[in-house]
Scaffold this motif. Structure first.
Motif, PDB file in Angstrom:
ATOM      1  N   PRO A  51       8.133 -41.699  15.734  1.00  0.00           N
ATOM      2  CA  PRO A  51       8.404 -40.844  14.481  1.00  0.00           C
ATOM      3  C   PRO A  51       9.587 -41.717  13.823  1.00  0.00           C
ATOM      4  O   PRO A  51      10.702 -42.021  14.518  1.00  0.00           O
ATOM      5  CB  PRO A  51       8.953 -39.637  14.963  1.00  0.00           C
ATOM      6  N   THR A  52       9.122 -41.968  12.498  1.00  0.00           N
ATOM      7  CA  THR A  52      10.164 -42.824  11.601  1.00  0.00           C
ATOM      8  C   THR A  52      11.666 -42.049  11.494  1.00  0.00           C
ATOM      9  O   THR A  52      12.474 -42.759  11.331  1.00  0.00           O
ATOM     10  CB  THR A  52       9.449 -43.110  10.241  1.00  0.00           C
ATOM     11  N   GLU A  53      11.659 -40.717  11.495  1.00  0.00           N
ATOM     12  CA  GLU A  53      12.682 -39.930  11.295  1.00  0.00           C
ATOM     13  C   GLU A  53      13.584 -40.402  12.411  1.00  0.00           C
ATOM     14  O   GLU A  53      14.888 -40.434  12.098  1.00  0.00           O
ATOM     15  CB  GLU A  53      12.497 -38.681  11.455  1.00  0.00           C
ATOM     16  N   GLN A  54      13.242 -40.724  13.626  1.00  0.00           N
ATOM     17  CA  GLN A  54      14.233 -40.938  14.863  1.00  0.00           C
ATOM     18  C   GLN A  54      15.109 -42.212  14.431  1.00  0.00           C
ATOM     19  O   GLN A  54      16.207 -42.181  14.756  1.00  0.00           O
ATOM     20  CB  GLN A  54      13.462 -41.008  15.988  1.00  0.00           C
ATOM     21  N   TYR A  55      14.309 -43.003  13.809  1.00  0.00           N
ATOM     22  CA  TYR A  55      14.863 -44.536  13.503  1.00  0.00           C
ATOM     23  C   TYR A  55      16.049 -44.475  12.412  1.00  0.00           C
ATOM     24  O   TYR A  55      16.953 -44.725  12.410  1.00  0.00           O
ATOM     25  CB  TYR A  55      13.882 -45.383  13.062  1.00  0.00           C
ATOM     26  N   GLU A  56      15.536 -43.448  11.471  1.00  0.00           N
ATOM     27  CA  GLU A  56      16.438 -43.038  10.407  1.00  0.00           C
ATOM     28  C   GLU A  56      17.511 -42.639  10.844  1.00  0.00           C
ATOM     29  O   GLU A  56      18.872 -43.228  10.461  1.00  0.00           O
ATOM     30  CB  GLU A  56      15.706 -42.190   9.395  1.00  0.00           C
ATOM     31  N   ALA A  57      17.476 -41.599  11.614  1.00  0.00           N
ATOM     32  CA  ALA A  57      18.537 -40.892  12.328  1.00  0.00           C
ATOM     33  C   ALA A  57      19.514 -41.821  13.035  1.00  0.00           C
ATOM     34  O   ALA A  57      20.749 -41.785  12.825  1.00  0.00           O
ATOM     35  CB  ALA A  57      18.133 -39.630  13.202  1.00  0.00           C
ATOM     36  N   ALA A  58      19.093 -42.658  13.657  1.00  0.00           N
ATOM     37  CA  ALA A  58      19.729 -43.571  14.499  1.00  0.00           C
ATOM     38  C   ALA A  58      20.393 -44.512  13.842  1.00  0.00           C
ATOM     39  O   ALA A  58      21.782 -44.905  13.948  1.00  0.00           O
ATOM     40  CB  ALA A  58      19.055 -44.606  15.599  1.00  0.00           C
ATOM     41  N   SER A  59      19.959 -44.950  12.494  1.00  0.00           N
ATOM     42  CA  SER A  59      20.397 -45.891  11.678  1.00  0.00           C
ATOM     43  C   SER A  59      21.464 -45.287  10.984  1.00  0.00           C
ATOM     44  O   SER A  59      22.752 -45.849  10.944  1.00  0.00           O
ATOM     45  CB  SER A  59      19.372 -46.373  10.693  1.00  0.00           C
ATOM     46  N   LEU A  60      21.505 -43.799  10.558  1.00  0.00           N
ATOM     47  CA  LEU A  60      22.477 -43.256  10.063  1.00  0.00           C
ATOM     48  C   LEU A  60      23.762 -43.341  10.958  1.00  0.00           C
ATOM     49  O   LEU A  60      24.875 -43.138  10.571  1.00  0.00           O
ATOM     50  CB  LEU A  60      21.993 -41.854   9.390  1.00  0.00           C
ATOM     51  N   ASP A  61      23.377 -42.941  12.234  1.00  0.00           N
ATOM     52  CA  ASP A  61      24.567 -42.786  13.215  1.00  0.00           C
ATOM     53  C   ASP A  61      25.092 -44.239  13.441  1.00  0.00           C
ATOM     54  O   ASP A  61      25.890 -44.455  14.575  1.00  0.00           O
ATOM     55  CB  ASP A  61      24.008 -42.324  14.500  1.00  0.00           C
ATOM     56  N   GLY A  62      24.526 -45.224  12.645  1.00  0.00           N
ATOM     57  CA  GLY A  62      25.170 -46.686  12.939  1.00  0.00           C
ATOM     58  C   GLY A  62      24.795 -47.546  14.177  1.00  0.00           C
ATOM     59  O   GLY A  62      25.238 -48.454  14.583  1.00  0.00           O
TER      60      GLY A  62
END
Lengths: 312, 332
Positions: free
Chosen positions: B208-219
């Protein structure tokens, strides 16, 4: 990819890109950051593509070398030159005139076509029942299908050979390989079932409400929807027959008139030991149908492979 | 939905039937459903009995007998087992080779398949071309591919050593050297990685792309995203690749036998005597030993012992696969 979108590196093609809008109306500090990100992306693009091109070349080169050797003269094929001095296209005609080669083609096509037809006919109803019927022992039946799929053929080959040779007297033919396919093939059943699970139950219920029995539901509703899975199964089965070496070696090795291409090919090399050009021409001729069919049916193939591994 | 009739673990779905009498109409319906199911399953039920259960039991039976295919089998107890395990040197060589191939081949296949799958997912331009290039070798018939590789890696005339020589690198004997014969077989197998590549590619695209987005936001950096997002998502597929790889490698037969024959220049059915496992027994595998002991030495009993060893290992790994991925059986 569009120049105005910064993609997160983990992002994958086919999914919605994560975009960070830039340029217009944005303070200049983020403008520099945007330029840096863009440069980084370009570097990554170059790196990824150069690796991909290098690896792809390594994958394709064997085919190129086999082909170049197949059109060399006998004597040049024994040298280390890889570019043909004279292009001897007639090598391919010569290979076809080698005694046995035509028979092996005929046998292989018979084996593959009959085997594929029988497998599809027998596996579809089984897969349908396993995917959509509720009956006691359904889970056990599925476990047994998977066990059969995972069983190395060498485990049961000795009783199987004795059965076909001593009781049925069918050794020296390909029938011991073809007949079992009329009784379902575990791998095909598994693959078809994985696909049939994805068909919504509502379609089947609707058919029942319209008064269809199970057989008519299967024929009129399920079969048309399952066409991609059925073509994948048919292709896999066709190629597994085409490529089979162990089976023909067990049952047909004593009777050259029943050999298949895969089995005959290595003895061909034995008879033409020094003629690498002829051997390579024969090798490519055996590969050719598989590759041609693949180009026509790429999609079905890829879908079939994914179905076994991913959609658990 | 999951605990319908015999599907649930431990307590069977019909357990409640003891307290609640099943109305006759429902019982009739269930019986009709069962007979329809049996009707649809009948080809496979016959196939299962004749081509799976019967030969499996016979294999066990023959492993306790002396049988040459001509005289009636005679019961010999565990003699075949002691012969194979203690007196047959080929067995241990084949077992060591098979184990070597399982470890090296499965590890490299998994890593390489995942690597190529990841590469394809990253490629933005011409991914269709790359996919085809990586997939095509998988389709090459094993015999044809092996003969082709035996030519390419021919120490004297093959293009591979020609290039290695040009680059000033050492030129191994490949299929003709006991040290290099197994690595050569591994190279051949890695060339045919296409199916695994497609499976990895599909599973990577499913993350799921959302997981990558969330991880990116967490730095999270690129490595952390791969380690904590990609890897956990594809663990079941890695497991699948490893287990099916083990089972496939235990069946490793055609490539090993053909490579040995082509490299030694002798072919089994041409009347000449082929030394199996050429060179120096380095390509003996257990399936080849089943063929050799059973169909060339006509010692069916001892061959069945090796079959049973293969069976036990294969089923152990299959059980592992089914435990870790209950999804394979499916409860829908």
């Amino acid at each position: 990819m569009s120049d105005t979108a910064v993609q997160t590196p983990g992002e994958t093609p086919g999914s919605a890109p994560v975009t960070v809008r830039s340029r217009s109306g944005v303070p200049s500090s983020s403008d520099a950051a945007w330029r840096k990100a863009k440069r980084q992306r370009r570097l990554e693009w170059i790196a990824v593509h150069s690796i991909a091109i290098t690896v792809a070349l390594v994958f394709i080169l064997p085919f190129v070398f086999l082909f170049l050797t197949s059109v060399m003269t006998d004597s040049q094929a024994l040298t280390t030159n890889f570019w043909p001095q004279h292009w001897v296209w007639s090598n391919y005609r010569t290979v076809f005139n080698v005694p046995g080669f035509g028979t092996w083609w005929k046998n292989t096509i018979e084996y593959a076509v009959l085997g594929t037809a029988l497998t599809v006919l027998s596996s579809v109803p089984v897969a349908y029942a396993l995917a959509k019927f509720r009956f006691p022992g359904r889970r056990l039946a599925m476990l047994l299908v998977i066990s059969m799929m995972m069983l190395p053929p060498q485990v049961i080959i000795i009783p199987m050979y004795l059965f076909w040779a001593k009781q049925m007297h069918l050794d020296g033919t390909l029938w011991p390989l073809i007949i079992p396919m009329a009784f379902g093939d575990a791998y095909s059943i598994f693959l078809l079932r994985q696909f049939l699970l994805t068909i919504p139950k509502e379609y089947l219920d609707a058919a029942k409400v319209d008064g269809c029995g199970e057989v008519r539901t299967l024929l009129k509703v399920v079969l048309p929807m399952a066409r991609p899975a059925i073509s994948a199964v048919a292709l896999f089965q066709f190629f597994s027959c085409w490529n089979d070496y162990f089976g023909p070696q067990i049952y047909a090795s004593d009777n050259p008139a029943a050999w298949t291409l895969s089995y005959g090919l290595q003895s061909f090399h034995g008879a033409h030991q020094t003629n690498w050009n002829m051997t390579m021409a024969a090798t490519l001729l055996v590969m050719a149908p598989v590759i041609v069919v693949f180009f026509f049916a790429q999609k079905a193939f890829i879908e079939g492979v994914t179905l076994t591994g991913v959609k658990g | 939905m999951a605990t319908v009739l015999g599907i649930g673990r431990g307590s069977r779905g019909s357990g409640s039937a003891a307290s609640l009498p099943v109305p006759p109409a429902l019982r009739r319906k269930r019986r009709k459903e069962l007979s329809t199911a049996v009707g649809f399953l009948s080809p496979w039920l016959i196939g299962f009995a004749v081509f799976f259960a019967y030969p499996l039991i016979s294999t066990v039976y023959f492993s306790f007998t002396h049988y040459d295919g001509f005289n009636a089998p005679t019961f010999v107890g565990f003699k075949n087992y002691t012969y194979i395990l203690t007196k047959n040197a080929d067995f241990w060589q084949a077992a060591r080779n098979t184990a070597w191939l399982v470890v090296v081949m499965v590890a490299l296949r998994t890593v390489f398949g995942l690597g190529i799958g990841q590469l394809i997912v990253k490629v933005r331009s011409g991914s269709g071309f790359f996919r085809t290039a990586f997939y095509l070798p998988y389709l090459a018939p094993p015999v044809a591919a092996t003969i082709g590789f035996a030519f390419l890696f021919n120490p004297g005339t093959g293009p591979v050593n020609h290039f290695l020589g040009d680059l000033g690198l050492p030129q191994p004997g490949w299929f003709t050297s006991p040290t290099w014969s197994k690595p050569s077989l591994v190279l051949l197998t890695l060339w045919g990685i296409g199916d695994l590549m497609v499976i990895f590619m599909a599973s990577l695209l499913d993350v799921p792309t959302e997981q990558y987005e969330a991880a990116s936001l967490d730095g999270a950096n690129a490595f952390q995203r791969w380690r904590y997002v990609t890897l956990p998502n594809i663990t079941p597929i890695i497991m699948f690749a490893v287990v099916t790889g083990v089972i496939q490698t235990m069946q490793f037969y055609t490539q090993a036998i053909v490579a040995g024959q082509v490299a030694s220049g002798v072919v089994g059915n041409s009347g000449q005597q082929f030394q199996p496992g050429y060179p120096s027994g380095s390509t003996w595998t257990l399936p080849q030993l089943v063929y050799n002991i059973g169909f060339q030495n006509f010692d069916y009993g001892s061959a069945c012992v090796i079959s049973i060893i293969l069976f036990v290992v294969a089923m152990a790994f299959t059980a592992l696969l089914m435990r870790r991925r209950a999804g394979l059986v499916g409860e829908d």
